[in-house]
Design an enzyme around this catalytic site. Sequence first.
Site, PDB file in Angstrom:
ATOM      1  N   ARG A 274      -0.005  -9.139  13.600  1.00 26.85           N
ATOM      2  CA  ARG A 274      -0.591  -8.174  12.653  1.00 26.85           C
ATOM      3  C   ARG A 274      -1.437  -8.881  11.598  1.00 26.85           C
ATOM      4  NH1 ARG A 274       4.534  -5.488  10.563  1.00 26.85           N
ATOM      5  NH2 ARG A 274       3.180  -4.272   9.201  1.00 26.85           N
TER       6      ARG A 274
ATOM      7  N   ARG B   8      11.815  -5.509   4.676  1.00 25.81           N
ATOM      8  CA  ARG B   8      11.485  -4.094   4.473  1.00 25.81           C
ATOM      9  C   ARG B   8      12.467  -3.174   5.196  1.00 25.81           C
ATOM     10  NH1 ARG B   8       5.657  -1.841   5.502  1.00 25.81           N
ATOM     11  NH2 ARG B   8       5.942  -2.841   7.524  1.00 25.81           N
TER      12      ARG B   8
ATOM     13  N   ARG C 219      11.377  -1.557  10.919  1.00 24.98           N
ATOM     14  CA  ARG C 219      10.296  -1.230  11.864  1.00 24.98           C
ATOM     15  C   ARG C 219      10.220  -2.270  12.977  1.00 24.98           C
ATOM     16  NH1 ARG C 219       4.998   0.156   8.309  1.00 24.98           N
ATOM     17  NH2 ARG C 219       4.049  -1.113   9.914  1.00 24.98           N
TER      18      ARG C 219
ATOM     19  N   LYS D  28       0.844  -1.212   0.000  1.00 22.14           N
ATOM     20  CA  LYS D  28       0.000   0.000   0.000  1.00 22.14           C
ATOM     21  C   LYS D  28       0.873   1.254   0.000  1.00 22.14           C
ATOM     22  CE  LYS D  28      -2.002  -1.172   3.926  1.00 22.14           C
ATOM     23  NZ  LYS D  28      -1.314  -2.428   4.241  1.00 22.14           N
TER      24      LYS D  28
ATOM     25  N   ARG E  42      -9.751   0.380   8.973  1.00 19.41           N
ATOM     26  CA  ARG E  42      -9.244  -0.964   9.241  1.00 19.41           C
ATOM     27  C   ARG E  42     -10.247  -1.803  10.028  1.00 19.41           C
ATOM     28  NH1 ARG E  42      -3.550  -0.102   9.137  1.00 19.41           N
ATOM     29  NH2 ARG E  42      -2.336  -1.903   9.770  1.00 19.41           N
TER      30      ARG E  42
HETATM   31  P1  AP5 Z   1       4.804  -1.611   1.904  1.00 21.09           P
HETATM   32  O1  AP5 Z   1       4.446  -0.771   0.728  1.00 21.09           O
HETATM   33  O2  AP5 Z   1       5.577  -1.014   3.002  1.00 21.09           O
HETATM   34  O3  AP5 Z   1       3.498  -2.390   2.457  1.00 21.09           O
HETATM   35  P2  AP5 Z   1       2.231  -1.833   3.217  1.00 21.09           P
HETATM   36  O4  AP5 Z   1       1.039  -2.464   2.574  1.00 21.09           O
HETATM   37  O5  AP5 Z   1       2.266  -0.349   3.324  1.00 21.09           O
HETATM   38  O6  AP5 Z   1       2.437  -2.559   4.619  1.00 21.09           O
HETATM   39  P3  AP5 Z   1       2.425  -1.986   6.109  1.00 21.09           P
HETATM   40  O7  AP5 Z   1       3.184  -2.988   6.941  1.00 21.09           O
HETATM   41  O8  AP5 Z   1       2.869  -0.576   6.175  1.00 21.09           O
HETATM   42  O9  AP5 Z   1       0.926  -2.110   6.449  1.00 21.09           O
HETATM   43  P4  AP5 Z   1       0.308  -2.177   7.819  1.00 21.09           P
HETATM   44  O10 AP5 Z   1      -1.092  -2.001   7.401  1.00 21.09           O
HETATM   45  O11 AP5 Z   1       0.574  -3.350   8.674  1.00 21.09           O
HETATM   46  O12 AP5 Z   1       1.049  -1.031   8.672  1.00 21.09           O
HETATM   47  P5  AP5 Z   1       0.572   0.392   9.099  1.00 21.09           P
HETATM   48  O13 AP5 Z   1       1.754   1.266   9.088  1.00 21.09           O
HETATM   49  O14 AP5 Z   1      -0.641   0.799   8.382  1.00 21.09           O
HETATM   50  O15 AP5 Z   1       5.630  -2.878   1.317  1.00 21.09           O
HETATM   51  C1  AP5 Z   1       6.150  -3.858   2.177  1.00 21.09           C
HETATM   52  C2  AP5 Z   1       7.514  -4.330   1.669  1.00 21.09           C
HETATM   53  O16 AP5 Z   1       7.348  -5.040   0.458  1.00 21.09           O
HETATM   54  C3  AP5 Z   1       8.514  -3.191   1.351  1.00 21.09           C
HETATM   55  O17 AP5 Z   1       9.797  -3.651   1.679  1.00 21.09           O
HETATM   56  C4  AP5 Z   1       8.375  -3.003  -0.177  1.00 21.09           C
HETATM   57  O18 AP5 Z   1       9.567  -2.513  -0.758  1.00 21.09           O
HETATM   58  C5  AP5 Z   1       8.037  -4.411  -0.638  1.00 21.09           C
HETATM   59  N1  AP5 Z   1       7.134  -4.476  -1.774  1.00 21.09           N
HETATM   60  C6  AP5 Z   1       6.012  -3.717  -1.987  1.00 21.09           C
HETATM   61  N2  AP5 Z   1       5.399  -4.126  -3.121  1.00 21.09           N
HETATM   62  C7  AP5 Z   1       6.125  -5.163  -3.609  1.00 21.09           C
HETATM   63  C8  AP5 Z   1       5.997  -6.025  -4.772  1.00 21.09           C
HETATM   64  N3  AP5 Z   1       4.974  -5.888  -5.627  1.00 21.09           N
HETATM   65  N4  AP5 Z   1       6.937  -6.992  -4.955  1.00 21.09           N
HETATM   66  C9  AP5 Z   1       7.973  -7.144  -4.074  1.00 21.09           C
HETATM   67  N5  AP5 Z   1       8.160  -6.355  -2.978  1.00 21.09           N
HETATM   68  C10 AP5 Z   1       7.244  -5.388  -2.762  1.00 21.09           C
HETATM   69  O19 AP5 Z   1       0.097   0.128  10.634  1.00 21.09           O
HETATM   70  C11 AP5 Z   1       1.019  -0.133  11.659  1.00 21.09           C
HETATM   71  C12 AP5 Z   1       0.300  -0.201  13.002  1.00 21.09           C
HETATM   72  O20 AP5 Z   1      -0.335   1.065  13.307  1.00 21.09           O
HETATM   73  C13 AP5 Z   1      -0.842  -1.223  13.101  1.00 21.09           C
HETATM   74  O21 AP5 Z   1      -0.378  -2.516  13.418  1.00 21.09           O
HETATM   75  C14 AP5 Z   1      -1.700  -0.616  14.232  1.00 21.09           C
HETATM   76  O22 AP5 Z   1      -1.143  -0.857  15.497  1.00 21.09           O
HETATM   77  C15 AP5 Z   1      -1.603   0.891  13.958  1.00 21.09           C
HETATM   78  N6  AP5 Z   1      -2.659   1.372  13.044  1.00 21.09           N
HETATM   79  C16 AP5 Z   1      -2.475   1.908  11.794  1.00 21.09           C
HETATM   80  N7  AP5 Z   1      -3.644   2.237  11.240  1.00 21.09           N
HETATM   81  C17 AP5 Z   1      -4.610   1.905  12.129  1.00 21.09           C
HETATM   82  C18 AP5 Z   1      -6.032   1.989  12.116  1.00 21.09           C
HETATM   83  N8  AP5 Z   1      -6.688   2.479  11.050  1.00 21.09           N
HETATM   84  N9  AP5 Z   1      -6.704   1.541  13.204  1.00 21.09           N
HETATM   85  C19 AP5 Z   1      -6.065   1.058  14.289  1.00 21.09           C
HETATM   86  N10 AP5 Z   1      -4.717   0.939  14.356  1.00 21.09           N
HETATM   87  C20 AP5 Z   1      -3.985   1.365  13.292  1.00 21.09           C
HETATM   88 MG    MG Z   2       2.490   1.015   4.956  1.00 24.76          MG
END
Ligand code: AP5
Ligand code: MG
Length: 224
Positions: free
Chosen positions: A171, A126, A160, A13, A87
């Site tokens: 997660r 990552r 991270r 994403k 989410r």
């Molecule tokens: P990346 O683009 O970083 O993936 P992402 O989908 O953004 O994954 P996240 O881990 O950031 O999502 P998340 O939803 O768990 O975390 P968030 O920060 O929202 O890509 C991942 C890796 O793969 C990278 O190394 C990239 O280079 C590689 N890659 C990408 N595409 C690729 C491809 N096609 N092929 C190969 N490699 C590829 O949330 C973190 C925490 O915050 C949560 O656990 C929670 O505690 C809190 N939180 C956040 N939002 C909320 C909410 N709305 N409600 C409650 N708690 C929340």
């Molecule tokens: Mg992300």
Amino acid sequence: MIIVLVGAPGAGKGTQAGRLVETYGMVHLSSGDLLRDERKRGTDLGKLADSFISTGTLVPDDVVIKMILGKMRELNASDVILDGFPRTVAQAEALDVALAAEGQKIAVVPYIKVEPATLLDRLGGRLTCRADGSHLYNAKYNPPAVAGICDIDGSLLYQRDDDMPDKIKTRLDTYFAQTMPVIEYYRVKGLLREINGEQDIEQVWADLLTAIGKTSESLPSLVG
Ligand code: AP5
Ligand code: MG
């Protein structure tokens, strides 16, 4: 245009949202990036969020809803990509109510679908920029030009704390239990566009552009 980008942790994403920002100047609102920023600055919100982020569970709905809706009002941008929010179904409903009150609605919900084994592999490799969490790399699939350094701003890259294997498992469990219903919520509304996220970054990008109704002809010219 309001786009809600959905998919599991590690689906890509943030990676794809970064491209939408670069290419179309859209505003990227990542709830995870905002919460990590609060945590870094040691605010009350950041302190509260810390215990949830570090265990891989969700920050309470009321807290996240207030943060994101407040940020959307403050930015008042016309082209927004929401990443990581909503989410839970409660968050999705709160977003609909808030948008309706402003006479706005979600244009499309691209769903980057990736299998758990691929997610584990990607998250394990990552690397995130310390200065700007939207600068993302992968040791295996998208390495920086110089190991450990961000290509864009020269800052150090880090892993991270929620990208450790035990946290990733929590997660993913949280995602399947609490966020999959959000995907169904948008499917029923006819807004969901499923994208095969197992493909490489370029191919996912091409499919994302199709899903949001942009074609290669609509890309801003890089010449002149
Ligand atoms: P990346 O683009 O970083 O993936 P992402 O989908 O953004 O994954 P996240 O881990 O950031 O999502 P998340 O939803 O768990 O975390 P968030 O920060 O929202 O890509 C991942 C890796 O793969 C990278 O190394 C990239 O280079 C590689 N890659 C990408 N595409 C690729 C491809 N096609 N092929 C190969 N490699 C590829 O949330 C973190 C925490 O915050 C949560 O656990 C929670 O505690 C809190 N939180 C956040 N939002 C909320 C909410 N709305 N409600 C409650 N708690 C929340
Ligand atoms: Mg992300």
